[in-house]
Write a protein that holds these residues in place. Structure first.
Motif, PDB file in Angstrom:
ATOM      1  N   UNK A 144       0.819  -1.212   0.000  1.00  0.00           N
ATOM      2  CA  UNK A 144       0.000   0.000   0.000  1.00  0.00           C
ATOM      3  C   UNK A 144       0.849   1.257   0.000  1.00  0.00           C
ATOM      4  N   UNK A 145       1.889   1.268   0.842  1.00  0.00           N
ATOM      5  CA  UNK A 145       2.792   2.423   0.869  1.00  0.00           C
ATOM      6  C   UNK A 145       3.522   2.587  -0.463  1.00  0.00           C
ATOM      7  N   UNK A 146       3.960   1.481  -1.040  1.00  0.00           N
ATOM      8  CA  UNK A 146       4.657   1.534  -2.336  1.00  0.00           C
ATOM      9  C   UNK A 146       3.733   2.124  -3.389  1.00  0.00           C
ATOM     10  N   UNK A 147       2.535   1.587  -3.474  1.00  0.00           N
ATOM     11  CA  UNK A 147       1.567   2.023  -4.477  1.00  0.00           C
ATOM     12  C   UNK A 147       1.165   3.480  -4.299  1.00  0.00           C
ATOM     13  N   UNK A 148       0.875   3.880  -3.058  1.00  0.00           N
ATOM     14  CA  UNK A 148       0.440   5.257  -2.816  1.00  0.00           C
ATOM     15  C   UNK A 148       1.553   6.273  -3.064  1.00  0.00           C
ATOM     16  N   UNK A 149       2.787   5.784  -3.090  1.00  0.00           N
ATOM     17  CA  UNK A 149       3.927   6.665  -3.374  1.00  0.00           C
ATOM     18  C   UNK A 149       4.231   6.735  -4.869  1.00  0.00           C
ATOM     19  N   UNK A 150       3.438   6.010  -5.676  1.00  0.00           N
ATOM     20  CA  UNK A 150       3.620   6.065  -7.125  1.00  0.00           C
ATOM     21  C   UNK A 150       4.671   5.108  -7.660  1.00  0.00           C
ATOM     22  N   UNK A 151       5.101   4.158  -6.855  1.00  0.00           N
ATOM     23  CA  UNK A 151       6.106   3.187  -7.250  1.00  0.00           C
ATOM     24  C   UNK A 151       5.449   1.829  -7.489  1.00  0.00           C
ATOM     25  N   UNK A 152       6.177   0.943  -8.162  1.00  0.00           N
ATOM     26  CA  UNK A 152       5.770  -0.450  -8.302  1.00  0.00           C
ATOM     27  C   UNK A 152       6.860  -1.315  -7.676  1.00  0.00           C
ATOM     28  N   UNK A 153       6.536  -2.569  -7.427  1.00  0.00           N
ATOM     29  CA  UNK A 153       7.542  -3.500  -6.902  1.00  0.00           C
ATOM     30  C   UNK A 153       8.707  -3.598  -7.879  1.00  0.00           C
ATOM     31  N   UNK A 164      11.432   1.777   2.230  1.00  0.00           N
ATOM     32  CA  UNK A 164      10.893   3.046   2.741  1.00  0.00           C
ATOM     33  C   UNK A 164      11.737   4.216   2.259  1.00  0.00           C
ATOM     34  N   UNK A 165      13.049   4.076   2.304  1.00  0.00           N
ATOM     35  CA  UNK A 165      13.946   5.134   1.854  1.00  0.00           C
ATOM     36  C   UNK A 165      13.751   5.415   0.365  1.00  0.00           C
ATOM     37  N   UNK A 166      13.627   4.374  -0.427  1.00  0.00           N
ATOM     38  CA  UNK A 166      13.445   4.528  -1.872  1.00  0.00           C
ATOM     39  C   UNK A 166      12.178   5.321  -2.183  1.00  0.00           C
ATOM     40  N   UNK A 167      11.098   5.032  -1.461  1.00  0.00           N
ATOM     41  CA  UNK A 167       9.824   5.705  -1.749  1.00  0.00           C
ATOM     42  C   UNK A 167       9.667   7.016  -0.984  1.00  0.00           C
ATOM     43  N   UNK A 168      10.734   7.434  -0.304  1.00  0.00           N
ATOM     44  CA  UNK A 168      10.733   8.733   0.363  1.00  0.00           C
ATOM     45  C   UNK A 168      10.026   8.744   1.700  1.00  0.00           C
ATOM     46  N   UNK A 169      10.057   7.613   2.388  1.00  0.00           N
ATOM     47  CA  UNK A 169       9.421   7.526   3.701  1.00  0.00           C
ATOM     48  C   UNK A 169      10.446   7.085   4.731  1.00  0.00           C
ATOM     49  N   UNK A 170      10.085   7.213   5.990  1.00  0.00           N
ATOM     50  CA  UNK A 170      10.929   6.704   7.060  1.00  0.00           C
ATOM     51  C   UNK A 170      10.043   5.938   8.036  1.00  0.00           C
ATOM     52  N   UNK A 171      10.654   5.026   8.731  1.00  0.00           N
ATOM     53  CA  UNK A 171       9.938   4.216   9.701  1.00  0.00           C
ATOM     54  C   UNK A 171      10.225   4.793  11.089  1.00  0.00           C
TER      55      UNK A 171
END
Length: 76
Positions: A11-20, A60-67
């Protein structure tokens, strides 16, 4: 539990506009040939709930997020 992990991360990947596929390509950019991963490998790890914490942090880093770890309101 593993479905929860899979759905949350996807969900986080998709909502960030990325694919697997995009994520795996980015993860592999700086790896040697023998250390590269595949879309199937990451998908299997997500499905089984066996993905490494270090891989989750990298995603998370790739999609611009942090945990972040936050203390629960009812925790002592």
């Amino acid at each position: 539990m593993s479905n929860t992990i899979k759905n949350e991360i996807k969900g986080y990947i998709s909502s960030s506009g990325w694919t697997i596929t995009d994520i795996v390509e980015k993860m592999n950019e700086s790896l040697s040939a023998e250390k590269k991963t595949t879309v199937q490998n990451i998908s299997n790890k997500l499905t089984r709930g066996t993905i490494k914490y270090s891989e989750v942090i990298e995603i998370a880093d790739i999609i611009g997020m942090k945990i972040e770890w936050n203390k629960k309101e009812d925790a002592q």
